[in-house]
Design a protein around this motif. Structure first.
Motif, PDB file in Angstrom:
ATOM      1  N   ASN A   1       0.319 -52.963 -31.923  1.00 27.22           N
ATOM      2  CA  ASN A   1       0.870 -52.089 -30.874  1.00 27.22           C
ATOM      3  C   ASN A   1       0.335 -52.581 -29.535  1.00 27.22           C
ATOM      4  OD1 ASN A   1       1.908 -49.586 -32.632  1.00 27.22           O
ATOM      5  ND2 ASN A   1      -0.035 -50.309 -33.473  1.00 27.22           N
ATOM      6  N   LEU A   2       1.231 -52.979 -28.659  1.00 23.75           N
ATOM      7  CA  LEU A   2       0.787 -53.535 -27.375  1.00 23.75           C
ATOM      8  C   LEU A   2       0.974 -52.531 -26.241  1.00 23.75           C
ATOM      9  CD1 LEU A   2       0.920 -56.123 -29.101  1.00 23.75           C
ATOM     10  CD2 LEU A   2       1.716 -57.319 -27.081  1.00 23.75           C
TER      11      LEU A   2
ATOM     12  N   PHE B   1      -9.043 -52.373 -31.833  1.00 25.08           N
ATOM     13  CA  PHE B   1      -8.654 -52.304 -30.416  1.00 25.08           C
ATOM     14  C   PHE B   1      -8.994 -53.620 -29.733  1.00 25.08           C
ATOM     15  CE2 PHE B   1      -9.477 -48.041 -31.850  1.00 25.08           C
ATOM     16  CZ  PHE B   1      -8.417 -47.319 -31.335  1.00 25.08           C
ATOM     17  N   CYS B   2      -8.088 -54.121 -28.944  1.00 20.71           N
ATOM     18  CA  CYS B   2      -8.333 -55.386 -28.247  1.00 20.71           C
ATOM     19  C   CYS B   2      -7.990 -55.201 -26.774  1.00 20.71           C
ATOM     20  CB  CYS B   2      -7.466 -56.512 -28.810  1.00 20.71           C
ATOM     21  SG  CYS B   2      -7.431 -56.577 -30.598  1.00 20.71           S
TER      22      CYS B   2
ATOM     23  N   THR C   1      -4.397 -50.373 -38.011  1.00 21.90           N
ATOM     24  CA  THR C   1      -3.665 -49.997 -36.795  1.00 21.90           C
ATOM     25  C   THR C   1      -4.296 -50.756 -35.642  1.00 21.90           C
ATOM     26  OG1 THR C   1      -3.417 -47.802 -37.743  1.00 21.90           O
ATOM     27  CG2 THR C   1      -2.901 -48.041 -35.400  1.00 21.90           C
ATOM     28  N   THR C   2      -3.546 -51.667 -35.060  1.00 27.78           N
ATOM     29  CA  THR C   2      -4.096 -52.476 -33.980  1.00 27.78           C
ATOM     30  C   THR C   2      -3.465 -52.098 -32.644  1.00 27.78           C
ATOM     31  OG1 THR C   2      -4.551 -54.307 -35.480  1.00 27.78           O
ATOM     32  CG2 THR C   2      -4.362 -54.858 -33.153  1.00 27.78           C
ATOM     33  N   VAL C   3      -4.304 -51.886 -31.656  1.00 31.37           N
ATOM     34  CA  VAL C   3      -3.829 -51.569 -30.304  1.00 31.37           C
ATOM     35  C   VAL C   3      -4.353 -52.652 -29.364  1.00 31.37           C
ATOM     36  CG1 VAL C   3      -3.794 -49.855 -28.451  1.00 31.37           C
ATOM     37  CG2 VAL C   3      -3.965 -49.100 -30.826  1.00 31.37           C
ATOM     38  N   ILE C   4      -3.438 -53.288 -28.644  1.00 36.55           N
ATOM     39  CA  ILE C   4      -3.826 -54.403 -27.774  1.00 36.55           C
ATOM     40  C   ILE C   4      -3.395 -54.119 -26.343  1.00 36.55           C
ATOM     41  CG2 ILE C   4      -3.611 -56.887 -27.357  1.00 36.55           C
ATOM     42  CD1 ILE C   4      -2.782 -57.183 -30.304  1.00 36.55           C
ATOM     43  N   ASN C   5      -4.318 -54.242 -25.425  1.00 37.29           N
ATOM     44  CA  ASN C   5      -4.005 -54.188 -23.992  1.00 37.29           C
ATOM     45  C   ASN C   5      -3.719 -55.593 -23.508  1.00 37.29           C
ATOM     46  OD1 ASN C   5      -4.235 -51.603 -23.203  1.00 37.29           O
ATOM     47  ND2 ASN C   5      -6.308 -51.758 -22.388  1.00 37.29           N
ATOM     48  N   THR C   6      -2.631 -55.814 -22.871  1.00 34.44           N
ATOM     49  CA  THR C   6      -2.372 -57.177 -22.377  1.00 34.44           C
ATOM     50  C   THR C   6      -1.397 -57.149 -21.215  1.00 34.44           C
ATOM     51  OG1 THR C   6      -1.755 -59.425 -23.045  1.00 34.44           O
ATOM     52  CG2 THR C   6      -0.453 -57.636 -23.991  1.00 34.44           C
TER      53      THR C   6
END
Lengths: 248, 250
Positions: B30-31, B160-161, B190-195
């Motif tokens: 999830n971005l 979380f990234c 569940t992966t959440v990425i800020n980019t």
């Protein structure tokens, strides 16, 4: 101003509450205490020794100059040097020097960890970051600083003996006689208690300023300066309180 | 699954997050995208509890994270892994010590078991023979790999990234993106990425949430983003001259 001051004290005690909550794994903490003893304690031996030997020598010279009267026994010079080293120099002055050296190092280390998100990373792992980072430093300081104090007393008086032997301002025999004169063991207990309290103040106050550092490297530098100033003032205040309480 | 409901956050009276509600799905990357200052990092810090919210709730599965006490938060956090922008590795610890720290503190595994787990995680991120190196001896890409290894060492349910590609060249960025996507599917987390890296969006964005001025402006998948009819999103996606050329009809 006053509100900010009491706010800071409140935040300090809240942080200490977090620091002294139950550690995750004692074995890990013991290992960290050893690492901190090496960094905080062993790393301060040389500076403490150098300062002590010179101050011991200077105190002896000053005493010799000021007590240069025919009716005052020369052994009082050794006595006065010993008392100065035990009662004030090896605890209070050494603590002030360590507040500069160790305090700034602790504040900048923890402050850098804060601004590079290392503390956030520990919190995210579920680690009590305050306890994990600060408790080993406090324990290492409280246990090791009294050893530095004893070392400073021994080296300082040795410095006094050496200067008397080299310059002849006082006969070394008289100096040694003065060292044995009217020795009160409570003085040693008093100075060690003071040093343990000062160690707690230096490590905890410096950690507090580092832990709440915000922003960039400039802020870390400011935190480091604030840590040294605050811990030095607190040491001086507690020096007065402890002297009144333990000696009077 | 992570659910954020009506999250509000202000700093000095300035609203940084304004009623943001979003669901991050399990087994997907999830971005969160948006311009600098759009509230991405604040939203992520609110999700993991590093910043308290002024309003709204965060749910991890059926657990309302916002209502937990200190001990319960600690327990949930042991199911989280996070990769920080700069890696956030402990400077005074080696690569191995960094990765094994959670194992040391929260498990009763034997030394051999811990070593095996650390080696496995480091091999998973293709980083061998670096166990004894310190963070200062690593390149940017290696630091990110170690951070990933540390984040997955406890088998987290949530990853979380925060801008995992910042400061990396395009090729290394791609490697890190694919690694995160693989791990997400492999462990069904569940992966959440800020980019704000559009290459990441187009390569691994199973679900994309676009934040603009502190609000959720758009959400969809990487397949929808190029054709979305949203001017602000369009400005963001086609900000570079190269992207603009692909948009203009010949």
């Amino acid at each position: 101003m006053l509100k900010k001051f009491f706010g800071e004290i409140g935040r300090y005690f809240l942080l200490m509450g977090k620091v002294f909550s139950r550690p995750e794994k004692m074995r890990i903490y013991r290992r960290r205490v050893m690492v901190e003893m090496e960094a905080i304690g062993l790393g301060s031996i040389v500076i403490t020794a150098i300062i002590s030997v010179f101050i011991g020598a200077v105190v002896t010279l000053q005493m010799a100059i000021n007590l240069d009267e025919g009716f005052i026994p020369q052994s009082l010079i050794g006595f006065a040097t010993r008392e100065t080293m035990i009662l004030e120099f090896s605890s209070t002055v050494v603590a002030l020097i360590l507040a500069g050296k160790v305090g700034s190092s602790i504040a900048s280390e923890i402050g850098t960890m804060r601004i590079t998100e290392q503390i956030d990373a520990l919190e995210l792992m579920g680690v009590n970051s305050a306890s994990y980072l600060i408790l080993p430093k406090i324990v290492a300081g409280v246990f090791f600083f009294p050893f530095l104090c004893i070392m400073s007393i021994l080296i300082g008086t040795a410095g006094g003996y050496m200067i008397s032997a080299v310059t002849g301002v006082v006969m070394p025999g008289d100096f040694l006689e003065g060292l044995h004169l009217d020795f009160n063991t409570w003085s040693i207990t008093y100075t060690l208690i003071k040093m343990a309290v000062f160690a707690f103040i230096i490590t905890s106050v410096s950690s507090f300023y580092g832990y709440w550092a915000r922003g960039n490297s400039l802020e870390v530098a400011r935190s480091s300066t604030r840590a040294v100033v605050a811990s030095s003032i607190t040491v001086l205040v507690f020096n007065l309180i402890l002297t009144q309480w333990l000696l009077i | 699954m992570i659910r954020a409901e009506n999250i509000v956050k202000s700093f000095d009276g300035r609203r940084v997050l304004d009623d943001v509600s979003v669901t991050f799905e399990q087994g997907k990357t999830n971005l969160i995208i948006g311009r600098s200052g759009s509230g991405k990092t604040v939203l992520m810090k609110c999700l993991v509890g590093l910043m308290p919210t002024d309003g709204g709730e965060v749910w991890y599965g059926d657990t309302c994270f916002s209502r937990l006490d200190f001990r319960q938060v600690k327990a949930v956090r042991q199911e989280m892994g996070m990769i920080f922008q700069g890696g956030a590795l402990l400077d005074s610890s080696t690569v191995e010590e960094n990765v094994r720290l959670p194992l040391d503190l929260f498990t009763d595994r034997s030394e051999a078991d811990k070593r095996d787990r650390v080696d496995f995680c480091l091999e998973r991120v293709a980083l061998t023979d670096a166990n004894r190196l310190y963070p200062s001896e690593l390149s940017g890409g290696m630091i990110k790999r170690v951070a990933i290894a540390r984040a997955i060492v406890m088998n987290p349910r949530f990853l979380f990234c925060d801008e995992p590609n910042s400061g990396l060249d395009p090729i290394t960025s791609g490697v890190i993106d694919r690694l995160i996507a693989e791990i997400t599917r492999e462990y069904d987390i569940t992966t959440v990425i800020n980019t704000h890296d559009m290459n990441s969006v187009l390569e691994i964005g199973d679900k994309v949430v676009f934040l603009h001025e502190g609000r959720k402006w758009w959400e969809g998948s990487r397949h929808d983003i190029m054709t979305a009819d949203n001017p602000e999103l369009g400005d963001f996606v086609f900000a570079s001259p190269m992207a603009r050329r692909t948009r203009q009809p010949k």
